[in-house]
Design a protein around this motif. Structure first.
Motif, PDB file in Angstrom:
ATOM      1  N   GLY A   1       3.649  94.972  78.606  1.00  0.00           N
ATOM      2  CA  GLY A   1       3.096  93.620  78.690  1.00  0.00           C
ATOM      3  C   GLY A   1       4.179  92.566  78.697  1.00  0.00           C
ATOM      4  O   GLY A   1       3.964  91.441  78.223  1.00  0.00           O
ATOM      5  N   ASN A   2       5.323  92.899  79.250  1.00  0.00           N
ATOM      6  CA  ASN A   2       6.472  91.991  79.180  1.00  0.00           C
ATOM      7  C   ASN A   2       6.253  90.691  79.953  1.00  0.00           C
ATOM      8  O   ASN A   2       6.666  89.622  79.514  1.00  0.00           O
ATOM      9  CB  ASN A   2       7.722  92.696  79.711  1.00  0.00           C
TER      10      ASN A   2
ATOM     11  N   CYS B   1      19.378  98.022  83.724  1.00  0.00           N
ATOM     12  CA  CYS B   1      18.704  96.782  83.327  1.00  0.00           C
ATOM     13  C   CYS B   1      17.276  97.089  82.893  1.00  0.00           C
ATOM     14  O   CYS B   1      16.324  96.987  83.678  1.00  0.00           O
ATOM     15  CB  CYS B   1      18.713  95.778  84.484  1.00  0.00           C
ATOM     16  N   SER B   2      17.108  97.464  81.647  1.00  0.00           N
ATOM     17  CA  SER B   2      15.775  97.758  81.133  1.00  0.00           C
ATOM     18  C   SER B   2      14.960  96.475  81.061  1.00  0.00           C
ATOM     19  O   SER B   2      15.520  95.368  80.973  1.00  0.00           O
ATOM     20  CB  SER B   2      15.876  98.378  79.746  1.00  0.00           C
TER      21      SER B   2
ATOM     22  N   GLU C   1      13.391  95.337  78.579  1.00  0.00           N
ATOM     23  CA  GLU C   1      13.693  94.671  77.317  1.00  0.00           C
ATOM     24  C   GLU C   1      14.971  93.836  77.439  1.00  0.00           C
ATOM     25  O   GLU C   1      15.053  92.722  76.934  1.00  0.00           O
ATOM     26  CB  GLU C   1      13.837  95.710  76.201  1.00  0.00           C
ATOM     27  N   ARG C   2      15.959  94.401  78.128  1.00  0.00           N
ATOM     28  CA  ARG C   2      17.203  93.660  78.288  1.00  0.00           C
ATOM     29  C   ARG C   2      16.996  92.446  79.193  1.00  0.00           C
ATOM     30  O   ARG C   2      17.546  91.371  78.957  1.00  0.00           O
ATOM     31  CB  ARG C   2      18.280  94.570  78.866  1.00  0.00           C
ATOM     32  N   LEU C   3      16.219  92.613  80.256  1.00  0.00           N
ATOM     33  CA  LEU C   3      15.962  91.496  81.156  1.00  0.00           C
ATOM     34  C   LEU C   3      15.212  90.374  80.443  1.00  0.00           C
ATOM     35  O   LEU C   3      15.478  89.195  80.663  1.00  0.00           O
ATOM     36  CB  LEU C   3      15.173  91.980  82.376  1.00  0.00           C
ATOM     37  N   LEU C   4      14.259  90.755  79.577  1.00  0.00           N
ATOM     38  CA  LEU C   4      13.529  89.739  78.820  1.00  0.00           C
ATOM     39  C   LEU C   4      14.444  88.991  77.862  1.00  0.00           C
ATOM     40  O   LEU C   4      14.291  87.785  77.645  1.00  0.00           O
ATOM     41  CB  LEU C   4      12.396  90.396  78.020  1.00  0.00           C
TER      42      LEU C   4
ATOM     43  N   VAL D   1       8.876 101.848  87.527  1.00  0.00           N
ATOM     44  CA  VAL D   1       9.897 101.008  88.168  1.00  0.00           C
ATOM     45  C   VAL D   1      11.076 100.801  87.220  1.00  0.00           C
ATOM     46  O   VAL D   1      10.897 100.572  86.022  1.00  0.00           O
ATOM     47  CB  VAL D   1       9.299  99.647  88.587  1.00  0.00           C
ATOM     48  N   SER D   2      12.274 100.860  87.778  1.00  0.00           N
ATOM     49  CA  SER D   2      13.478 100.592  86.998  1.00  0.00           C
ATOM     50  C   SER D   2      14.467  99.800  87.847  1.00  0.00           C
ATOM     51  O   SER D   2      14.363  99.767  89.077  1.00  0.00           O
ATOM     52  CB  SER D   2      14.122 101.890  86.505  1.00  0.00           C
TER      53      SER D   2
END
Length: 733
Positions: A125-126, A401-402, A404-407, A441-442
């Motif tokens: 739910g990012n 670039c997970s 979580e890291r992008l967020l 997706v990654s």
């Protein structure tokens, strides 16, 4: 209302209470029902109602209020479209679940992101986590708990009063009538309309870029009317007519004001306006491309949403204008500019460029615009050139670039998404949610000094259970597994869904460092990372010679060419695989073998218009050696063609076999020229008529074309022929 800014009202809570609160809010604001649109699953307001999947119907329209019901699904594309449709002083109303619960609530859009074998429970739910944070912190957004009536945020900004907008200045001695310029609302729009005057003279091209709400479509419509009034045949095209509706509305208004409008086919949605000597008419992109050379002016609205291959065909027009949205749902204007600029520059047109910056529909500094840009990454862009121009494969760092890291790193997210926007002609808000939330997706990237220089978007495919593989084999569609789907349904390989792979959805390198090996370096890093965890890496894309060569250089091999053109790219699609395991090698080998066996007959029928250089590249990028089992009679026939002792048309099949052998696995030191290979593709493999082939390649006659083919056949016989064939060739030399 006094400064022309928009506002957002978030009504959070149970569906029934938020929908009732929306009715109350619209009544309190005295917004007429005929100026309101509800987008959502339930027709609960006395106004226009659209399902979320049809939110695109709002494109090109302006509404005082748009209510977006997000209870059943939060579709980023629908949110982007709804925001763009709200007029200055208007209201966007969002109906949502309680904001604290919204990110963890799975909905209909999440179901689209759940690619088998993953389930909706695996979707993150990012995107909504980030959206909720921005709703709670950005100016101009009110948040109300509809269940309790509590106001969480008032959303007041108390903007300073702005001076009334003055009348724009009409140019001195304009070509278009002064009355056209007097209807413009800003000096920016006046200058843009004036730039259209160049199209009155053949040999000119115009590019107009602007954010939404700047009046570019209105400017195009005013100019179209002026051109038609002067006797020009003006053809307008866009991805859909609704995108060009404003062009026709303004053209009709201008012609009526000037007294030049004689007829129009439909006063509500005109697609043809006629003057005494000219006209403005609409055609879909395919039809417009076919007619481009036969009209005076072509105007392409929302050009960024069209494939470059289609845009190129509009350069056949005597004069042409391309208008495009820089940041918006319709497409990425900067990407259009970068990709299409070289093609346009190579044309014979004198080019004028205009960028519109002054808002018309809402006031400068509108907080809702800046919120939408940030929430949907509409203004995301890569790093500026000086920051990355020194990057090389050796100095770049590989990054996983997970989500979580992008967020956690807005800077990284903006550069990753900005580079994807720049590289692809239709990157949408939905893609941002897919990047952050889809379980398959990654993102992988190369960075230089903390800035993204190359990025790849990957999708995990395969590893499908037996029941899903059987469903696919029976003709059913399984979401998100494009390569297994094609290999299973079209190529009848029920086991193609067993191996697990990563498909490269998109790969992009910063324009400042393209052709420096960074894309290849990124693919090499990806292959090394997944080496012991995957069966294959794959890709499917609209094939061009340059792209096929790029993937082939990175060890991807052709296993399929589609037999219909891709709707978006306008090209035939290629599927290529790079095996990573024995299982992946077996999958690639069996499909490469069948590709070699069938491609000859495919090129002579559904792919008989495939560009010869695409065919050459795709054939060179497959593996194996085609059988060359010609009978003694066939060898004698082939060997007699160069000297005129035998005729190609008697039996083209042996020459086709020879041509395939060479194009797939050329002999060491082969001396067949690229020109001869193209001729072999067009005539021997695709079976095009002699006169068409002679005309395409510039031969003075069909006889000269035949002799050229004979010379190509002679080289093939020298390279691959048996001794008896070479002796027969010498006999007729």
């Amino acid at each position: 209302m006094r400064v022309g800014e928009r506002r957002v009202l978030v009504l959070a809570g149970a569906p029934s209470t938020t929908r009732q609160s929306a009715r109350d809010a619209l009544d309190a604001a005295s917004i007429p029902a005929d100026e309101t649109t509800l987008v959502g699953p339930v027709d609960c307001l006395d106004c226009e109602h659209l399902e979320a999947v049809h939110a695109g119907d709002l494109l090109g329209r302006t509404r005082t209020a748009v209510v977006l019901d997000c209870h059943d699904a939060c579709r980023p594309n629908a949110l982007g479209t709804a925001v763009g449709a709200v007029d200055g002083g208007g209201l966007l109303v969002l109906l949502t679940p309680p904001l604290d619960d919204w990110p963890t609530k799975r909905d209909g859009f999440d179901e689209r992101l759940a690619v088998p074998p993953a389930t909706v429970a695996d979707v993150a739910g990012n995107f909504r986590t980030r959206l909720v944070e921005l709703l709670r912190t950005h100016p101009g957004i009110a948040v109300v708990d509809a269940d309790s009536g509590a106001v969480e945020r008032a959303g007041l900004t108390d903007p300073a009063p702005r001076l009334p907008r003055g009348r724009p200045t009409v140019p001195d001695e304009p070509t278009f009538p002064r009355a056209v310029y007097e209807t413009c609302l800003t000096d920016d729009q006046v200058a843009t309309v004036q730039s259209f005057e160049s199209l009155s003279t053949p040999g000119h091209a115009l590019v107009v870029e602007a954010d939404r709400g700047r009046g570019k479509s209105s400017a195009a419509g005013l100019a179209a009317g002026a051109l038609a009034g002067a006797g020009a045949d003006v053809l307008v095209t866009a991805p859909q007519y609704r995108s060009a509706r404003e062009v026709f509305a303004r053209a009709s208004s201008a012609l009526s004001t000037l007294g030049w409008l004689q007829t129009q086919d439909d006063p509500e949605n005109p697609q043809r306006l006629q003057t005494a000597d000219g006209q403005v008419r609409y055609a879909d992109p395919t039809g417009a491309a076919e007619r481009a050379a036969d009209v005076d002016v072509v105007i392409v609205d929302e050009a960024a949403a069209l494939p470059v291959r289609v845009l190129e065909r509009f350069l056949d027009a005597p004069s042409v204008a391309f208008t495009t949205t820089v940041h918006g749902y319709e497409g990425a204007g900067r990407g259009f500019s970068v990709r299409f600029r070289d093609r346009l520059a190579e044309s014979d047109h004198e080019i004028t460029e205009r960028t519109m910056t002054t808002p018309i529909r809402y006031g400068p500094g509108d907080p809702v615009e800046s919120w939408a840009f940030r929430a949907l990454m509409l203004d995301a862009r890569p790093a500026v050139d000086p920051l990355v121009v020194e990057a090389t494969p050796e100095t770049a760092a590989y990054e996983r670039c997970s989500p979580e890291r992008l967020l956690a790193d807005e800077h990284l997210l903006r550069e990753v998404f900005g580079l994807l926007v720049l590289a692809h002609y239709r990157t949408e808000p939905d893609d941002l949610a897919r990047l952050l939330d889809a379980p398959n997706v990654s993102v992988r990237a190369l960075t230089y000094d903390g800035h993204v220089v190359s990025v790849a978007l990957l999708a995990r495919e395969g590893d499908l259970p037996a029941d899903l593989r059987a469903e696919m084999y029976g003709g059913g569609r399984v979401r998100g597994n494009m390569i297994p789907d094609v290999l299973t349904t079209q190529l009848r390989d029920e086991d193609a869904g067993v191996p697990v792979g990563q498909r490269v959805l998109r790969i992009a390198t910063h324009p400042a460092v393209q052709s420096c090996g960074l894309g290849s370096a990124l693919l090499a890093e990806i292959a090394a990372e997944y080496d012991d965890r995957l069966d294959w890496l794959g890709v499917g894309y609209g094939a061009t010679p340059e792209l096929v060569d790029f993937w082939a250089d990175n060890e991807f091999r052709t296993v399929h060419l589609s037999t219909t053109r891709n709707d978006r790219s306008g090209e035939y699609s290629a599927i290529m695989l790079r095996p990573c395991s024995a299982t992946g090698r077996d999958l690639a080998d069996r499909h490469a073998a069948w590709f070699r066996d069938r491609i000859g007959s495919v090129l002579s029928d559904p792919l008989d218009d495939l560009a010869p250089d695409v065919a050459r590249a795709a054939l060179a990028a497959t593996e194996g050696t085609p059988d060359l089992d010609l009978s003694p009679f066939e060898w004698r026939l082939v060997a007699g063609i160069p000297g005129g002792a035998s005729v190609f048309d008697t039996d083209p099949e042996p020459v086709r076999t020879l041509a395939l052998r060479h194009l797939v696995d050329p002999a060491d030191g082969a001396t067949v020229t690229p020109e001869q290979e193209r001729l072999l593709v067009r005539k021997a493999l695709q079976g095009q008529p002699w006169d068409a082939v002679a005309d395409e390649f510039g031969f003075v006659s069909t006889a000269e074309c035949m002799r050229a083919l004979g010379r190509a056949v002679e080289r093939l016989v020298r390279l691959y022929g048996v001794r008896e064939a070479r002796e027969e060739l010498d006999r007729h030399s």
